[in-house]
Design a protein around this motif. Structure first.
Motif, PDB file in Angstrom:
ATOM      1  N   SER A  41       0.821  -1.221   0.000  1.00  0.00           N
ATOM      2  CA  SER A  41       0.000   0.000   0.000  1.00  0.00           C
ATOM      3  C   SER A  41       0.849   1.262   0.000  1.00  0.00           C
ATOM      4  N   SER A  42       2.103   1.146   0.386  1.00  0.00           N
ATOM      5  CA  SER A  42       2.999   2.309   0.372  1.00  0.00           C
ATOM      6  C   SER A  42       3.299   2.776  -1.055  1.00  0.00           C
ATOM      7  N   GLY A  43       3.134   1.907  -2.036  1.00  0.00           N
ATOM      8  CA  GLY A  43       3.264   2.339  -3.431  1.00  0.00           C
ATOM      9  C   GLY A  43       4.464   1.819  -4.183  1.00  0.00           C
ATOM     10  N   GLU A  44       5.533   1.462  -3.496  1.00  0.00           N
ATOM     11  CA  GLU A  44       6.735   1.039  -4.205  1.00  0.00           C
ATOM     12  C   GLU A  44       6.524  -0.295  -4.906  1.00  0.00           C
TER      13      GLU A  44
END
Lengths: 116, 115
Positions: A41-44
């Motif tokens: 969920s952090s995007g990386e």
């Protein structure tokens, strides 16, 4: 026609069990590569594993392995001994020369949820 | 160092603002990429640089302007954006542009909101 198909929008797995995420692809290029990425969920986007079309053996990286069935044009990701931290979006991607060999074509992704 | 860094992590801007996104890698990679990712969608390629030269522009509107000042840095200049440009912008790098395993390493992204 879609180049990469991930048919499972969402999957649930019990902690410590194995799970298979499906990926089928479509290319007429004899030389291609298949990649799996994990996106928390952090995007990386985190690179997990790679399979080349000429590789004789299925790729493995720690708890990740790739079930590569060339004739069926499938490259399923197997995660063994699931952990809570495996909960994330998983993308399968194809690189062939059709779109320029620099370009990754991503599937729509599968959201994996690991249940304690 | 096996990391791609991106700044800022979050950015909120108005439609008349000018801002820049920055990406940096010190892995000696010679190919760098910008992707745009909308919520619940896969990343879409925007630009590709190879040896600091723009190789690919995937029909991106001119309000997005990439720049590669050296082999480690990649910028994305933003001007007069629209609310629909709100997305996660991901930077990636790979050893070379093409061939073989040559995986792309991604940064953590910049979450952009255009008001």
């Amino acid at each position: 026609a879609q180049k990469i198909t991930q048919t499972q929008p969402g999957m649930f797995v019990q902690e410590k069990e194995a799970v298979t995420l499906d990926c089928t692809y479509d290319t007429s290029d004899p030389s291609y590569g298949l990649f799996w990425y994990k996106q928390p969920s952090s995007g990386e986007m985190i690179f997990l594993i790679y399979q080349g079309s000429y590789d004789q053996q299925n790729a493995t990286e720690g708890r990740y392995s790739l079930n590569f069935q060339k004739a069926r044009k499938s490259a399923n990701l197997v995660i063994s001994a699931s952990q809570l931290g495996d909960s994330a979006m998983y993308f399968c991607a194809l690189r062939d020369s059709g779109a320029g060999s620099y370009q990754l074509t991503f599937g729509k992704g599968t959201k994996l949820s690991v249940i304690p | 160092d096996t990391e791609v860094t991106q700044t800022p992590k979050h950015l909120v801007m108005g439609m008349t603002n000018k801002k820049s996104l920055k990406c940096e890698q010190h892995m000696g990679h010679r190919a760098m990429y910008w992707y745009k990712q909308k919520a619940k969608k896969p990343p879409e390629l925007m630009f590709v640089y190879s040896y600091e030269k723009l190789s690919i522009n995937e029909s991106v509107p001119s309000r997005f302007s990439p720049e590669c000042p050296n082999s480690s840095l990649l910028n994305l200049h933003l001007h007069a954006l629209q609310p629909e440009d709100s997305a996660l912008y991901l930077c990636a790098s790979s050893r070379l542009l093409a061939g073989g395993e040559n995986e792309q390493f991604f940064g953590p992204g910049t979450r952009l909101t255009v008001l």
